[in-house]
Design a protein around this motif. Structure first.
Motif, PDB file in Angstrom:
ATOM      1  N   ARG A 102      48.851  32.765  76.517  1.00  0.00           N
ATOM      2  CA  ARG A 102      50.299  32.928  76.521  1.00  0.00           C
ATOM      3  C   ARG A 102      50.792  32.822  77.957  1.00  0.00           C
ATOM      4  NH1 ARG A 102      48.268  36.006  72.437  1.00  0.00           N
ATOM      5  NH2 ARG A 102      47.774  37.802  73.743  1.00  0.00           N
ATOM      6  N   ASN A 103      51.664  31.863  78.202  1.00  0.00           N
ATOM      7  CA  ASN A 103      52.136  31.581  79.550  1.00  0.00           C
ATOM      8  C   ASN A 103      53.640  31.780  79.649  1.00  0.00           C
ATOM      9  OD1 ASN A 103      49.535  30.181  80.662  1.00  0.00           O
ATOM     10  ND2 ASN A 103      49.937  29.180  78.710  1.00  0.00           N
ATOM     11  N   LEU A 104      54.086  32.477  80.693  1.00  0.00           N
ATOM     12  CA  LEU A 104      55.504  32.680  80.941  1.00  0.00           C
ATOM     13  C   LEU A 104      55.948  31.705  82.034  1.00  0.00           C
ATOM     14  CD1 LEU A 104      57.418  36.008  81.151  1.00  0.00           C
ATOM     15  CD2 LEU A 104      57.700  34.333  82.965  1.00  0.00           C
ATOM     16  N   LEU A 105      56.976  30.906  81.715  1.00  0.00           N
ATOM     17  CA  LEU A 105      57.413  29.837  82.617  1.00  0.00           C
ATOM     18  C   LEU A 105      58.913  29.911  82.840  1.00  0.00           C
ATOM     19  CD1 LEU A 105      55.430  27.207  80.583  1.00  0.00           C
ATOM     20  CD2 LEU A 105      54.746  27.963  82.857  1.00  0.00           C
ATOM     21  N   ALA A 106      59.331  29.754  84.092  1.00  0.00           N
ATOM     22  CA  ALA A 106      60.761  29.766  84.425  1.00  0.00           C
ATOM     23  C   ALA A 106      61.373  28.423  84.037  1.00  0.00           C
ATOM     24  CB  ALA A 106      60.942  30.023  85.918  1.00  0.00           C
ATOM     25  N   LEU A 107      62.534  28.457  83.381  1.00  0.00           N
ATOM     26  CA  LEU A 107      63.214  27.246  82.937  1.00  0.00           C
ATOM     27  C   LEU A 107      64.205  26.779  84.001  1.00  0.00           C
ATOM     28  CD1 LEU A 107      63.900  28.377  79.265  1.00  0.00           C
ATOM     29  CD2 LEU A 107      62.212  26.678  80.016  1.00  0.00           C
ATOM     30  N   PRO A 108      64.352  25.470  84.172  1.00  0.00           N
ATOM     31  CA  PRO A 108      65.252  24.955  85.215  1.00  0.00           C
ATOM     32  C   PRO A 108      66.713  25.323  85.001  1.00  0.00           C
ATOM     33  CG  PRO A 108      64.507  23.176  83.769  1.00  0.00           C
ATOM     34  CD  PRO A 108      63.676  24.381  83.453  1.00  0.00           C
ATOM     35  N   GLY A 109      67.117  25.531  83.741  1.00  0.00           N
ATOM     36  CA  GLY A 109      68.498  25.879  83.456  1.00  0.00           C
ATOM     37  C   GLY A 109      68.741  27.370  83.391  1.00  0.00           C
ATOM     38  N   GLY A 110      67.750  28.166  83.787  1.00  0.00           N
ATOM     39  CA  GLY A 110      67.851  29.618  83.700  1.00  0.00           C
ATOM     40  C   GLY A 110      67.060  30.154  82.530  1.00  0.00           C
ATOM     41  N   GLY A 111      66.656  31.395  82.621  1.00  0.00           N
ATOM     42  CA  GLY A 111      65.840  31.990  81.571  1.00  0.00           C
ATOM     43  C   GLY A 111      64.371  31.677  81.757  1.00  0.00           C
ATOM     44  N   VAL A 112      63.534  32.343  80.986  1.00  0.00           N
ATOM     45  CA  VAL A 112      62.095  32.095  81.024  1.00  0.00           C
ATOM     46  C   VAL A 112      61.583  31.916  79.604  1.00  0.00           C
ATOM     47  CG1 VAL A 112      61.644  33.285  83.191  1.00  0.00           C
ATOM     48  CG2 VAL A 112      61.628  34.581  81.070  1.00  0.00           C
TER      49      VAL A 112
END
Length: 368
Positions: A248-258
């Motif tokens: 399970r990987n948590l990734l930051a999104l370019p438009g905000g949010g993860v």
């Protein structure tokens, strides 16, 4: 840190640990007793030995906010994690009475369902029950919509899922390039589902769940704007997917949010999800309020509003059967750790057995 969801409330909760000189961070990956933690100083590797209790629901999980030792120790250790706002939990895939936490501090549960095969509405209901129980807002995403080119057929499939998921957004998307057309342009041709989904996940933390082959990793790559997650094609023999995501990987999104991407789930067992089941079948719960008897089982009782709705065609019989099945399953899970509930279940079984026996004896008497 703000890009990963850090806010004033988390800062207040972390204050005691800050006073001890510990560093705040969010867990972005866990494997083999260690985890990757993103902090204000960058991503660090830390050992979880001090926060590994016997209770599997209290182990460090992707999405947790933790207190990690500052630079200097080898290895560095996670010393504590902050109380979770939400937790996505399922029954562990074993015979033991244990739950398994899949993601922590989640705002949206994105349930990926492939349109490459026949819709499994019962499975969707299971995912929804877990999502509602977690405290997150569920969203159903019907992936591979390009494989259903007929707009009318696609609309019927969306409607079927909307009936199964009252109060839940249902989006049909295609994350596959077609003839040079960009992914978002292709999605807009199919109703703009990706645009809506991108807006949803831009606020807070989202977990992406579904079975293998549902297109989760492809969907994650589109939302991330780059090929971060490995992708494999589904098997041609049976259309089933391969496990391309193993952690399970948590990734930051370019438009905000993860976004938390998860491995495909083979089993979707409930874990103390009574309120989640009620939310999924809210129309049945509402109808039950009109039954003549407050403890109506919706089987053969007179004045049952639920059975009357089925008879009138207002409620699909499949929904009631699925509702009963999930309630029974959840009751069994809860009973494993609740002695009083186990006693109540045994009492109810005896009562039903006595009623059945009396009915059979009466029937035999009439036959004589």
């Amino acid at each position: 840190m703000a890009a990963y969801g850090w806010d004033g409330t988390w800062a207040d909760a972390f204050a005691p640990y800050e006073a001890e000189g510990l560093l705040a961070g969010r867990v972005v990956r866990v494997d083999r007793g260690q985890c990757d933690v993103v902090t204000a100083d960058g991503t660090v590797r830390a050992d979880t030995a001090f926060v590994t209790p016997r209770d599997p629901l209290r182990v460090v999980c992707t999405g947790d906010w933790v207190a990690v030792e500052p630079e200097g120790g080898t290895p560095r250790y996670v010393r504590a994690y902050l109380p979770r706002r939400t937790a996505f939990v399922r029954s562990a895939s074993s015979e033991r009475s244990e739950g398994q936490i899949l993601a922590a501090n989640v705002d949206h549960a994105v349930i990926a369902v492939s349109l490459a095969g026949e819709l499994d509405l019962a499975r969707i209901e299971r995912f929804l029950a877990l999502a509602w129980e977690s405290g997150a807002q569920p969203v159903v995403v019907l992936t591979k919509a390009d494989l259903v080119p007929d707009a009318v057929t696609r609309a019927h499939l969306v409607q079927d899922v909307e009936t199964t998921a009252p109060g839940v957004p249902v989006l049909a998307v295609s994350a596959r390039d077609a003839g040079g057309t960009s992914l978002l342009e292709r999605s807009r041709e199919l109703g703009g589902g990706l645009d809506v989904l991108a807006a949803v996940v831009s606020g807070g933390t989202s977990v992406l769940i579904g079975v293998s082959g549902a297109g989760k990793s492809t969907l994650a790559n589109v939302l991330l704007g780059e090929d971060v997650m490995d992708v494999q094609a589904a098997r041609e023999v049976d259309g089933k997917g391969r496990h391309t995501t193993t952690t399970r990987n948590l990734l930051a999104l370019p438009g905000g949010g993860v976004l938390i991407d998860t491995p495909g789930l083979r089993g979707v067992g409930l874990w103390d999800a009574g309120s989640g089941v009620s939310q999924v079948f809210s129309e049945i719960e509402e109808l039950a309020g009109g039954c003549r008897f407050h403890d109506c089982a919706h089987e053969s009782e007179p004045g049952c509003a639920v059975l009357e709705a089925i008879e009138a065609g207002a409620l699909p019989e499949r929904r009631l059967e699925s509702y009963r099945k999930l309630l029974r399953e959840n009751q069994r899970i809860v009973a494993k750790t609740d002695a009083r509930l186990r006693a109540e279940i045994r009492k109810e079984w005896k009562r039903k057995g006595a009623v059945g026996k009396a009915a059979m004896e009466a029937k035999r008497g009439r036959l004589r």
